[in-house]
Design an enzyme around this catalytic site. Sequence first.
Site: not given
Ligand code: NAP
Length: 243
Positions: A153, A157
């Site tokens: 990861y 990133k």
């Molecule tokens: P999440 O709730 O798990 O949602 C992930 C989204 O990405 C879902 O819509 C999923 O689609 C889609 N996705 C996953 N794999 C995919 C693929 N192969 N092709 C197209 N779409 C795909 O994640 P989140 O927490 O909102 O995170 C969003 C972003 O923020 C990510 O890049 C993550 O690394 C980053 N981030 C998150 C955090 C945190 O604390 N949450 C912190 C730092 C950075 P489905 O619904 O169809 O599965």
Amino acid sequence: MQFNDQNIIVTGGTRGIGKAIAKNFLELGATVLVTYSGNKAAALEFIAENDEYKDRIFIDCFNVADASACEDFFTRLPFEKVHVLVNNAGIRKDNIVAMMPNEDWQQVLDINLTGTFNMCKAAVMKMSRQRYGRIINITSPCSHFGFAGQANYAASKAGQIGLSRSLSKEVAKRKITVNCVSPGFIGTDLISDLPEKLVDEYKQQIPMKRFGTVNEVANCVSFLASEQASYVTGTVLEVSGGL
Ligand code: NAP
């Protein structure tokens, strides 16, 4: 900020942070195309929750890691111009390096980093012709801290930041900006598996002593996507409570 007459793509826009980003753009007047990879129930919920904007919402489903699927997606866009692309789709598959299956290393790199590259590549072709564009890639503080159990990861990133900085220099003269937003801990499905004890420990390490909200991330994305952010490119905006 307003995005009337702007077309915006948000990958992974049906859940979590992406959903809040998409909703924020809808509230600010944009036409928004959200993508997802397979969770149809979440996609239907997104549509139901945003019924008042239904004339300005489009949805598509494909895997961002698949280069030809991304190219195909850009051939069937429901609009001509793309003003903003937010590469938000991402996954985690944690393990210590010694125990990490090679497939888990590869899959996280493929989706988080190569997926960002695939979408950027197609978008800059369009944006270059338009002589306007905003690309925002969602990275993580893990990219520079590194967290045990997150080598794949963290590498993906950090790679997004290198990609964004290089691309920003390639396209700056065409009025295209490329920036990253780096959310700290945000309570979404992505981190819902963290044990309560670890969550408490992490909160103690955050100067603001709390996790962030999806809306706090969305507001920063909207700023970088706005015309007002015209002289900001190649940067990383940390939204992490001072982490
Ligand atoms: P999440 O709730 O798990 O949602 C992930 C989204 O990405 C879902 O819509 C999923 O689609 C889609 N996705 C996953 N794999 C995919 C693929 N192969 N092709 C197209 N779409 C795909 O994640 P989140 O927490 O909102 O995170 C969003 C972003 O923020 C990510 O890049 C993550 O690394 C980053 N981030 C998150 C955090 C945190 O604390 N949450 C912190 C730092 C950075 P489905 O619904 O169809 O599965």
